[in-house]
Design a protein around this motif. Structure first.
Motif, short mmCIF file in Angstrom:
data_model
loop_
_atom_site.label_atom_id
_atom_site.label_comp_id
_atom_site.label_asym_id
_atom_site.label_seq_id
_atom_site.Cartn_x
_atom_site.Cartn_y
_atom_site.Cartn_z
N LYS A 197 -26.90 -27.46 -9.40
CA LYS A 197 -27.38 -28.39 -10.43
C LYS A 197 -27.61 -29.75 -9.78
O LYS A 197 -26.85 -30.18 -8.93
CB LYS A 197 -26.36 -28.55 -11.55
CG LYS A 197 -26.16 -27.31 -12.38
CD LYS A 197 -27.36 -27.06 -13.26
CE LYS A 197 -27.10 -25.88 -14.18
NZ LYS A 197 -28.28 -25.51 -14.91
N THR A 221 -36.06 -26.75 -9.35
CA THR A 221 -36.78 -25.51 -9.64
C THR A 221 -37.03 -25.40 -11.14
O THR A 221 -38.10 -25.00 -11.57
CB THR A 221 -35.97 -24.30 -9.16
OG1 THR A 221 -35.65 -24.48 -7.78
CG2 THR A 221 -36.75 -23.01 -9.33
N THR A 222 -36.03 -25.77 -11.93
CA THR A 222 -36.16 -25.78 -13.39
C THR A 222 -35.56 -27.06 -13.94
O THR A 222 -34.65 -27.64 -13.36
CB THR A 222 -35.42 -24.58 -14.04
OG1 THR A 222 -34.04 -24.66 -13.71
CG2 THR A 222 -36.00 -23.26 -13.59
N SER A 277 -31.88 -27.36 -12.20
CA SER A 277 -31.37 -26.43 -11.19
C SER A 277 -32.28 -26.41 -9.99
O SER A 277 -33.49 -26.66 -10.10
CB SER A 277 -31.29 -25.02 -11.76
OG SER A 277 -30.45 -25.00 -12.88
N PHE A 278 -31.69 -26.13 -8.85
CA PHE A 278 -32.45 -26.03 -7.62
C PHE A 278 -31.96 -24.83 -6.85
O PHE A 278 -30.75 -24.67 -6.61
CB PHE A 278 -32.28 -27.29 -6.77
CG PHE A 278 -33.06 -27.25 -5.49
CD1 PHE A 278 -32.44 -26.98 -4.29
CD2 PHE A 278 -34.42 -27.48 -5.50
CE1 PHE A 278 -33.16 -26.93 -3.11
CE2 PHE A 278 -35.15 -27.44 -4.32
CZ PHE A 278 -34.52 -27.17 -3.13
N ASN A 279 -32.86 -23.92 -6.50
CA ASN A 279 -32.48 -22.75 -5.70
C ASN A 279 -32.45 -23.17 -4.23
O ASN A 279 -33.43 -23.66 -3.70
CB ASN A 279 -33.50 -21.62 -5.87
CG ASN A 279 -33.47 -21.06 -7.28
OD1 ASN A 279 -32.46 -21.10 -7.95
ND2 ASN A 279 -34.61 -20.58 -7.73
N SER A 280 -31.29 -23.02 -3.63
CA SER A 280 -31.17 -23.42 -2.23
C SER A 280 -31.34 -22.25 -1.29
O SER A 280 -31.44 -21.13 -1.66
CB SER A 280 -29.84 -24.07 -1.99
OG SER A 280 -28.78 -23.23 -2.38
N LYS A 336 -26.37 -20.20 -4.25
CA LYS A 336 -27.79 -19.87 -4.36
C LYS A 336 -28.49 -20.80 -5.35
O LYS A 336 -29.68 -21.03 -5.25
CB LYS A 336 -27.94 -18.42 -4.80
CG LYS A 336 -27.50 -17.43 -3.74
CD LYS A 336 -27.84 -16.04 -4.19
CE LYS A 336 -27.66 -15.01 -3.20
NZ LYS A 336 -26.70 -14.66 -2.42
N LYS A 337 -27.75 -21.32 -6.30
CA LYS A 337 -28.34 -22.21 -7.29
C LYS A 337 -27.38 -23.38 -7.53
O LYS A 337 -26.19 -23.17 -7.71
CB LYS A 337 -28.58 -21.46 -8.60
CG LYS A 337 -29.46 -22.20 -9.57
CD LYS A 337 -29.80 -21.33 -10.75
CE LYS A 337 -31.27 -21.44 -11.03
NZ LYS A 337 -31.71 -20.67 -12.15
#
Length: 132
Positions: free
Chosen positions: A27, A59-60, A129-132, A24-25
């Motif tokens: 790097k 995302t962050t 971080s990137f939410n996929s 779900k997340k």
């Protein structure tokens, strides 16, 4: 752990956690370059099109660092860089590029000021971080 390399500009590496086929997340490490403007500000947009209007690749932003390269023999004329901003929406980072000028009295620099440096190439490395 899998590593996925994007062919988007800027260069981006995505690291997946071992054993997770669909995390779900994830790097991402993003590397990019930007040139400082007349105010000494270098801004790197890490979006799908490299522009402010693009979709963010992160995302962050967890960590960002900037560096500048110079071969100028004068220590005062060498540009220096310091991080300025990590954008909350995960679209860009920016840095200030300056050098020092001063007044010399009897061979001693007594007054100094920081001046913006235009046209300096700044390297950025961003971990986020990137939410996929």
């Amino acid at each position: 752990m899998g590593i996925e390399i994007f062919s988007l500009a800027p260069t981006s590496f995505q690291v997946l956690k071992a054993g997770e086929s669909n995390p779900k997340k994830v790097k991402r490490i993003i590397y990019g370059q930007a040139t400082s403007d007349a105010n000494g500000v270098a801004t790197l947009y890490f979006t799908d099109n490299g522009l402010a209007s693009g979709n963010p690749l992160l995302t962050t932003i967890d960590y960002a660092v900037a560096s500048v390269y110079s071969t100028n023999p004068s220590i005062n004329a060498r540009p220096r860089v310091q991080m300025r901003e990590k954008n909350v929406s995960g679209k860009y980072v920016s840095a200030n590029v300056t050098n020092i000028s001063g007044v010399t009295v009897l061979g001693i620099n007594v007054l100094g000021s920081e001046n913006p440096v235009s046209g300096a190439l700044v390297d950025f490395m961003i971990l986020g971080s990137f939410n996929s």
